[in-house]
Design a protein around this motif. Structure first.
Motif, PDB file in Angstrom:
ATOM      1  N   ARG A  83       2.486  -5.593   9.368  1.00  0.00           N
ATOM      2  CA  ARG A  83       3.145  -4.344   9.757  1.00  0.00           C
ATOM      3  C   ARG A  83       2.249  -3.148   9.480  1.00  0.00           C
ATOM      4  NH1 ARG A  83       5.447  -0.735   6.827  1.00  0.00           N
ATOM      5  NH2 ARG A  83       5.490  -2.089   4.983  1.00  0.00           N
ATOM      6  N   GLU A  84       1.536  -3.192   8.349  1.00  0.00           N
ATOM      7  CA  GLU A  84       0.641  -2.086   7.999  1.00  0.00           C
ATOM      8  C   GLU A  84      -0.537  -2.007   8.956  1.00  0.00           C
ATOM      9  OE1 GLU A  84       1.277  -1.761   3.152  1.00  0.00           O
ATOM     10  OE2 GLU A  84      -0.140  -3.242   3.964  1.00  0.00           O
ATOM     11  N   ARG A  85      -1.048  -3.164   9.373  1.00  0.00           N
ATOM     12  CA  ARG A  85      -2.167  -3.163  10.327  1.00  0.00           C
ATOM     13  C   ARG A  85      -1.743  -2.592  11.685  1.00  0.00           C
ATOM     14  NH1 ARG A  85      -6.773  -5.602   8.907  1.00  0.00           N
ATOM     15  NH2 ARG A  85      -6.740  -6.931   7.037  1.00  0.00           N
TER      16      ARG A  85
ATOM     17  N   ARG B 133      -2.842   4.686   1.717  1.00  0.00           N
ATOM     18  CA  ARG B 133      -2.925   4.613   3.172  1.00  0.00           C
ATOM     19  C   ARG B 133      -3.642   5.837   3.736  1.00  0.00           C
ATOM     20  NH1 ARG B 133       2.706   4.143   5.959  1.00  0.00           N
ATOM     21  NH2 ARG B 133       2.891   6.096   4.818  1.00  0.00           N
TER      22      ARG B 133
ATOM     23  N   MET C 256       0.851  -1.200   0.000  1.00  0.00           N
ATOM     24  CA  MET C 256       0.000   0.000   0.000  1.00  0.00           C
ATOM     25  C   MET C 256       0.881   1.243   0.000  1.00  0.00           C
ATOM     26  SD  MET C 256      -2.851   1.204   2.819  1.00  0.00           S
ATOM     27  CE  MET C 256      -3.941  -0.131   2.393  1.00  0.00           C
ATOM     28  N   ASN C 257       0.661   2.139  -0.975  1.00  0.00           N
ATOM     29  CA  ASN C 257       1.460   3.359  -1.017  1.00  0.00           C
ATOM     30  C   ASN C 257       0.893   4.405  -0.072  1.00  0.00           C
ATOM     31  OD1 ASN C 257      -0.678   4.756  -2.353  1.00  0.00           O
ATOM     32  ND2 ASN C 257       0.025   3.960  -4.335  1.00  0.00           N
ATOM     33  N   ASP C 258       1.588   5.551   0.034  1.00  0.00           N
ATOM     34  CA  ASP C 258       1.196   6.582   1.002  1.00  0.00           C
ATOM     35  C   ASP C 258      -0.187   7.148   0.702  1.00  0.00           C
ATOM     36  OD1 ASP C 258       3.537   6.233   2.330  1.00  0.00           O
ATOM     37  OD2 ASP C 258       4.544   7.986   1.485  1.00  0.00           O
TER      38      ASP C 258
ATOM     39  N   GLU D  95       0.745  -0.435  12.223  1.00  0.00           N
ATOM     40  CA  GLU D  95       0.951   1.004  12.048  1.00  0.00           C
ATOM     41  C   GLU D  95      -0.386   1.736  11.967  1.00  0.00           C
ATOM     42  OE1 GLU D  95       2.961   4.191   8.899  1.00  0.00           O
ATOM     43  OE2 GLU D  95       2.987   2.039   8.474  1.00  0.00           O
ATOM     44  N   LEU D  96      -1.325   1.158  11.224  1.00  0.00           N
ATOM     45  CA  LEU D  96      -2.643   1.764  11.088  1.00  0.00           C
ATOM     46  C   LEU D  96      -3.344   1.828  12.448  1.00  0.00           C
ATOM     47  CD1 LEU D  96      -4.555   2.883   8.925  1.00  0.00           C
ATOM     48  CD2 LEU D  96      -5.515   0.592   8.715  1.00  0.00           C
TER      49      LEU D  96
ATOM     50  N   LEU E 165      -4.027  -5.980   3.924  1.00  0.00           N
ATOM     51  CA  LEU E 165      -2.957  -5.276   4.619  1.00  0.00           C
ATOM     52  C   LEU E 165      -1.945  -6.283   5.160  1.00  0.00           C
ATOM     53  CD1 LEU E 165      -5.020  -2.708   6.735  1.00  0.00           C
ATOM     54  CD2 LEU E 165      -3.626  -2.168   4.741  1.00  0.00           C
ATOM     55  N   LYS E 166      -0.695  -5.881   5.144  1.00  0.00           N
ATOM     56  CA  LYS E 166       0.332  -6.683   5.780  1.00  0.00           C
ATOM     57  C   LYS E 166       0.242  -6.473   7.292  1.00  0.00           C
ATOM     58  CE  LYS E 166       3.474  -6.161   1.844  1.00  0.00           C
ATOM     59  NZ  LYS E 166       4.786  -5.620   1.389  1.00  0.00           N
TER      60      LYS E 166
END
Length: 221
Positions: free
Chosen positions: A32-34, A6, A1-3, A36-37, A29-30
């Motif tokens: 790590r992305e979850r 996101r 997912m790019n900026d 961070e989110l 979502l990966k």
């Protein structure tokens, strides 16, 4: 997912909190992305909740007294207050009465104490009101801030160029001085730190941006 993707997802999740679980189920979502989110949303929620502490004075003047916390960025200076008050040819009682008209429950003994002993407990919203009463600038009434006393997370955000842009936007949306706007955003960040959370600079900036955007949208509405 790019900026961009996101940011759009964060905006959607903030705008539709009751549908977050469904939205998150429908997006890939990966791990790590979850994580961070999740941090971004927790911080944004904390900032939003803190922002609700200062309702409009005409709606709830007592609750308004529980609004912004005293802040080093916008600390009322005793000598400056006395000097500007005398220049405006107002008495201590006059200042207290005019603050009372605006919904702030202070009396002349409070104003006298601010001038003669300490004004460190005066929140930025009251400093803004005092400046308006005098027809003065907030900068004429405050002492120099002490950035070194801020927690590392908050200090890093305040030093970031994007923070100045957020201050400008908040100042315009809320129609307050830049000093009051900076102190307001700082208090929102401190609320998350005091709750034991440790978002990084990027997360705090994104959360503040979401908070400012929500105020701008409400202002346009």
């Amino acid at each position: 997912m790019n900026d961009d993707e996101r940011d759009r997802l964060v905006a959607e999740l903030l705008e539709r909190p009751e549908e977050r679980e469904q939205i998150l189920r429908e997006v890939e979502l990966k791990d790590r992305e979850r994580v961070e989110l999740g941090h971004i949303l927790e911080t944004a929620d904390a900032l939003w909740l803190a922002a609700q502490g200062a309702p409009a004075l005409e709606d709830d003047p007592v609750a308004a007294m529980l609004g912004l916390l005293p802040d080093s960025e916008c600390r009322l200076d005793s000598a400056a207050l006395s000097r500007v008050r005398k220049r405006a040819r107002l008495s201590v009682s006059d200042v207290a009465a005019r603050l009372h008209e605006r919904g702030w429950q202070f009396d002349k003994s409070d104003v006298f104490r601010w001038e003669t002993r300490t004004a460190a407990d005066v929140p930025p919203a009251v400093v803004q009101a005092i400046a308006e009463i005098f027809g003065a600038r907030v900068d004429d009434l405050i002492s120099a801030p002490s950035p070194a006393s801020l927690p590392d997370h908050v200090g890093a955000v305040r030093a970031h160029p994007l923070f100045e842009q957020l201050v400008t936007r908040w100042s315009q949306a809320r129609r307050v001085s830049r000093a009051v706007a900076a102190a307001t955003l700082e208090s929102r960040m401190l609320a998350t730190v005091h709750r034991g959370e440790h978002p990084d600079t990027e997360q705090l900036l994104r959360s503040l941006d979401a908070l400012v955007a929500s105020v701008e949208q409400a202002d346009r509405g």
